[in-house]
Scaffold this motif. Sequence first.
Motif, PDB file in Angstrom:
ATOM      1  N   UNK A  82      27.956  37.929  26.289  1.00  0.00           N
ATOM      2  CA  UNK A  82      28.920  38.379  25.272  1.00  0.00           C
ATOM      3  C   UNK A  82      29.326  37.239  24.335  1.00  0.00           C
ATOM      4  N   UNK A  83      28.686  36.082  24.503  1.00  0.00           N
ATOM      5  CA  UNK A  83      28.979  34.943  23.638  1.00  0.00           C
ATOM      6  C   UNK A  83      30.110  34.066  24.137  1.00  0.00           C
ATOM      7  N   UNK A  84      30.501  34.237  25.387  1.00  0.00           N
ATOM      8  CA  UNK A  84      31.604  33.462  25.938  1.00  0.00           C
ATOM      9  C   UNK A  84      31.144  32.465  26.991  1.00  0.00           C
ATOM     10  N   UNK A  85      32.100  31.667  27.468  1.00  0.00           N
ATOM     11  CA  UNK A  85      31.802  30.652  28.475  1.00  0.00           C
ATOM     12  C   UNK A  85      33.019  30.451  29.370  1.00  0.00           C
ATOM     13  N   UNK A  86      32.771  30.372  30.658  1.00  0.00           N
ATOM     14  CA  UNK A  86      33.808  29.984  31.612  1.00  0.00           C
ATOM     15  C   UNK A  86      33.536  28.531  31.952  1.00  0.00           C
ATOM     16  N   UNK A  87      34.483  27.670  31.601  1.00  0.00           N
ATOM     17  CA  UNK A  87      34.314  26.227  31.752  1.00  0.00           C
ATOM     18  C   UNK A  87      34.325  25.788  33.216  1.00  0.00           C
ATOM     19  N   UNK A  88      35.166  26.419  34.034  1.00  0.00           N
ATOM     20  CA  UNK A  88      35.302  26.005  35.431  1.00  0.00           C
ATOM     21  C   UNK A  88      35.869  27.143  36.260  1.00  0.00           C
ATOM     22  N   UNK A  89      35.558  27.114  37.548  1.00  0.00           N
ATOM     23  CA  UNK A  89      36.080  28.109  38.494  1.00  0.00           C
ATOM     24  C   UNK A  89      36.656  27.349  39.689  1.00  0.00           C
ATOM     25  N   UNK A  90      37.888  27.657  40.004  1.00  0.00           N
ATOM     26  CA  UNK A  90      38.565  27.059  41.157  1.00  0.00           C
ATOM     27  C   UNK A  90      38.919  28.188  42.107  1.00  0.00           C
ATOM     28  N   UNK A  91      38.477  28.086  43.360  1.00  0.00           N
ATOM     29  CA  UNK A  91      38.764  29.160  44.306  1.00  0.00           C
ATOM     30  C   UNK A  91      39.287  28.604  45.617  1.00  0.00           C
ATOM     31  N   UNK A  92      40.213  29.344  46.202  1.00  0.00           N
ATOM     32  CA  UNK A  92      40.753  29.034  47.518  1.00  0.00           C
ATOM     33  C   UNK A  92      40.041  29.927  48.528  1.00  0.00           C
ATOM     34  N   UNK A  93      39.320  29.329  49.497  1.00  0.00           N
ATOM     35  CA  UNK A  93      38.587  30.116  50.492  1.00  0.00           C
ATOM     36  C   UNK A  93      39.418  30.469  51.725  1.00  0.00           C
ATOM     37  N   UNK A  94      40.688  30.064  51.744  1.00  0.00           N
ATOM     38  CA  UNK A  94      41.516  30.201  52.944  1.00  0.00           C
ATOM     39  C   UNK A  94      42.154  31.582  53.050  1.00  0.00           C
ATOM     40  N   UNK A  95      42.556  31.915  54.251  1.00  0.00           N
ATOM     41  CA  UNK A  95      43.206  33.193  54.511  1.00  0.00           C
ATOM     42  C   UNK A  95      44.701  33.123  54.273  1.00  0.00           C
ATOM     43  N   UNK A  96      45.365  34.277  54.313  1.00  0.00           N
ATOM     44  CA  UNK A  96      46.798  34.333  54.029  1.00  0.00           C
ATOM     45  C   UNK A  96      47.651  33.555  55.025  1.00  0.00           C
ATOM     46  N   UNK A  97      47.151  33.339  56.239  1.00  0.00           N
ATOM     47  CA  UNK A  97      47.935  32.616  57.246  1.00  0.00           C
ATOM     48  C   UNK A  97      47.668  31.114  57.223  1.00  0.00           C
ATOM     49  N   UNK A  98      46.826  30.680  56.331  1.00  0.00           N
ATOM     50  CA  UNK A  98      46.485  29.261  56.241  1.00  0.00           C
ATOM     51  C   UNK A  98      47.672  28.465  55.701  1.00  0.00           C
TER      52      UNK A  98
END
Length: 182
Positions: A82-98
């Motif tokens: 679509x002509x766009x770009x996502x510069x970076x992705x930050x994700x938390x892999x932890x669970x809700x009780x972490x």
Amino acid sequence: MKQQRYVLLDRDGVINQDSDQFIKSPDEWLPIAGSLEAIALLNQHGYKVAVITNQSGIARGLLDTDTLQNIHAKMQRMVAEQGGDIDAIYSCPHGPDSDCDCRKPKPGLLEHFAQEKQIDLKDTVFIGDSYRDIQAAQAAGATPILVKTGKGEKTLAHHPDLNIGIFDNLYDAARHLTTRRP
């Protein structure tokens, strides 16, 4: 030197359809109408885009990091189409009780982004669909915006007195950001 402008986005419910069963494969990742174009619109107006997302499906054993990378590769490919770009992705892999500091509503992912990109979060917008997105933005000093897609309507019903920008979807929020005066 002028600071690079960023817009931060939650993923599930903002860019793509959310699922209570989690997004566990690239096939399950389906964009919300207009969201990919919204990212392109932001880029065209000088904003870089980064994604800040909780992905507890990893901690729950529903997907692994390779699958998550494949999901993100699909997202980035479709945004690029679509002509766009996502510069970076930050994700938390932890669970809700972490006890991690990166799972929203804690501000850890936003702070990590700000440190890595050398960005002042007070000049940054974070668009989400859940109350924890709003809380994380506020805790990090960013400006929260709520979209009504995903969990947005439910968030609004539970928190009707929110004093923040509220838009129907990511495209409407992007259009607002790109037409306002700096």
